[in-house]
Scaffold this active site. Structure first.
Site, short mmCIF file in Angstrom:
data_model
loop_
_atom_site.label_atom_id
_atom_site.label_comp_id
_atom_site.label_asym_id
_atom_site.label_seq_id
_atom_site.Cartn_x
_atom_site.Cartn_y
_atom_site.Cartn_z
N LYS A 111 22.81 -1.50 2.81
CA LYS A 111 23.71 -2.64 2.98
C LYS A 111 25.00 -2.25 3.69
CE LYS A 111 21.67 -5.49 -0.55
NZ LYS A 111 20.54 -4.56 -0.86
C1 LIG Z 1 19.16 -4.93 -0.74
C2 LIG Z 1 18.16 -3.84 -0.77
C3 LIG Z 1 16.81 -4.06 -0.41
C4 LIG Z 1 16.28 -5.42 -0.01
O1 LIG Z 1 16.70 -5.82 1.26
P1 LIG Z 1 16.61 -7.37 1.70
O2 LIG Z 1 17.32 -7.42 3.00
O3 LIG Z 1 17.31 -8.13 0.62
O4 LIG Z 1 15.18 -7.70 1.79
C5 LIG Z 1 15.93 -2.97 -0.45
N1 LIG Z 1 16.34 -1.75 -0.85
C6 LIG Z 1 17.63 -1.51 -1.20
C7 LIG Z 1 18.00 -0.14 -1.67
C8 LIG Z 1 18.58 -2.53 -1.17
O5 LIG Z 1 19.84 -2.27 -1.55
#
Ligand SMILES: *Cc1c(COP(=O)(O)O)cnc(C)c1O
Length: 494
Positions: A111
């Site tokens: 993120k």
């Molecule tokens: C948020 C997240 C996801 C999921 O990603 P999306 O874009 O919501 O599908 C997968 N793995 C980790 C470690 C995350 O923080």
């Protein structure tokens, strides 16, 4: 003429890219999308370019009313010296596949890639569309998003960031990351409730007329850093292109070769960015969508029925524990040939019955573009162990789901195209589960397990997670659910 973004639910609700970044969500609850996207990116022209240069081109194309010089500034500020690898998102070879590591940012989760730049896109858009004031970002978090948002907005001029997390609903490491957060514009509050209470509380504040009026009087607006904001989606398109460029440069593929990407999926933001990359001209064969026990997306892709009426599972890949994947709405828009009415009807059904079904034609189209995998705890742990034993590479629990999804896909289809797994977290963010997959159960605290994992594997702990338990605690506030307004009011009145 600038491009116009429209609501997935109403083609008459149109706005510019910069306003879409500011608004986050359309007035009718729909998500902003671009109607027409051409295969306009010339990939040959990207070779030899680094992450920052590629991000500038892709983001500049998608958010076209923001002046190029501003985009350049945003990208540079976001990615210079904030990531621990020069490549930002390096590609490594593991067995006969590749892994793009998206976790080298300030909080060790993917993120960071989007949340490092979103604050700058927001303040730029604000300046372009308004007089100067302050943006107050409100976020409810179940762990990863809150910390990444705090780091992204930390000390960004013209912003304040408030994060609410469930007092007993996040891991020790996640809590330590948030309560030790530095920065003069950061505000963190634990709430006596679960994640849903935090989320509902934040939504309530967004529609609290009294509080909105008070904030307007002090020249402040509320906004959100949620993953439905196109300002979060668009920056994620860049690493799909950059992965491809790195593979060309390593001579692993030739220009034009179609590749597969396997993505551990929750809110459908990451994988949707891959579909945008494909619409922009990146040669992608299939996008593989990996789910854990909360396999609502798996069932949807296989059957055409989206049904959230099911038990919620707490899993070892908690960032994918989601029953409503918000960004899927954007895929429905494209897969229905941009039929806003149809999307609106499905979203209304989801709201009233928790369920909808797509047409056979749509289902077929989705299956041409996507493959669904579903990996439970036992196989996730087994994958972590196998990959470590065979290739000396440490997967986190989320990445392991995508890795296994790719293995299943290859076995089922025999497709031998070059394939890439997107790695979304450092294994040290989920040390306990990773440790136990390799060495069996361990009841020590998360910080001790982190050390042991590093001692046994020789894989270094990321700087930002090291010594976290000894850092100074800055945010100690705990409040009742009905005290969240007051917490925000104090920020408004500052
Ligand atoms: C948020 C997240 C996801 C999921 O990603 P999306 O874009 O919501 O599908 C997968 N793995 C980790 C470690 C995350 O923080």
């Amino acid at each position: 003429m600038f491009k116009s973004y429209e609501s997935t639910r109403n083609s008459n609700l149109k706005t510019t890219a910069s306003k879409a970044v500011l608004k986050g969500i359309a007035e009718d609850g729909g998500l902003f999308v671009l109607r027409d996207i051409d295969k306009c990116v010339d990939i040959e022209s990207l070779t030899g370019k680094n992450y920052i240069e590629i991000a500038e081109i892709i983001i500049g194309f998608m958010l076209d009313d923001i002046p190029a010089s501003k985009i350049k500034e945003c990208v540079k500020t976001a990615y210079t010296e904030k990531f621990s690898k020069d490549e930002i998102t390096p590609v490594v070879k593991v067995g006969d596949s590749f892994i793009t590591e998206l976790f080298h940012g300030p909080t060790s989760a993917f993120k960071d890639v989007a949340l490092s730049i979103l604050p700058h896109l927001m303040t730029t858009s604000y300046e372009m569309n308004d007089v100067d004031g302050e943006i107050i970002i409100l976020t409810a978090t179940s762990g990863d998003t809150g910390k990444a948002a705090l780091e992204g907005f930390k000390n960004v001029k013209g912003t304040q960031i408030a994060v609410f997390y469930p007092e007993f609903g996040v891991s020790e490491v996640q809590k330590a990351q948030m309560i030790t957060q530095e920065g003069k514009n950061t505000h963190v509050c634990a709430i006596k409730g679960n994640f849903d209470d935090a989320q509902t509380g934040v939504k309530r504040i967004f529609t609290d007329e009294k509080l909105i009026k008070e904030s307007e009087e002090s020249n402040k607006i509320f906004s959100s850093a949620n993953s439905i904001n196109i300002g979060r989606l668009v920056p994620q398109i860049a690493y799909y292109f950059y992965t491809y460029v790195q593979l060309i440069e390593k001579k692993e593929i030739s220009m034009g070769d179609a590749v597969n990407f396997s993505v551990p999926t929750g809110n459908f933001g990451n994988i949707l960015a891959g579909y945008y990359a494909k619409m922009l001209g990146l040669p992608i064969n299939k996008l593989l969508c990996g789910s854990n026990e909360n396999n609502v997306l798996y069932d949807f892709i296989k059957t055409g029925v989206y049904d959230r009426n099911r038990e919620f599972h707490k899993t070892i890949s908690p960032s994918m524990d989601i029953l409503i994947s918000s960004n899927l709405e954007r895929l429905l828009y494209y897969m229905s040939n941009k039929d806003n009415e149809a999307v609106k009807a499905m979203m209304e059904q989801l709201n009233s019955q928790g369920k909808y079904e797509v047409s056979d034609e749509m289902k077929e189209k989705i299956n041409q573009e996507f493959y669904a995998g579903c990996v439970f705890k036992e196989d996730t742990e087994k994958t972590i162990k196998e990959v470590y034993d065979n290739y000396d590479y440490l997967l986190d629990t989320h990445t392991a789901v995508a890795y296994k999804t790719l293995a299943d896909y290859k076995r089922e289809t025999g497709d031998e195209s070059v394939s890439i797994v997107l790695s979304t977290a450092s294994p040290y963010k989920f040390s306990k589960s990773v440790y136990e997959s390799l060495f069996g159960s361990n009841d020590k605290n998360e910080f001790e397990i982190m050390e042991e994992l590093s001692e046994k594997t020789g894989v270094p702990i990321p700087e930002n997670l090291k010594g976290l338990n000894n850092k100074k605690v800055i945010h100690t506030k705990v409040c009742e659910i009905n005290e969240m307004e007051e917490f925000v009011r104090r920020i408004v009145k500052r």
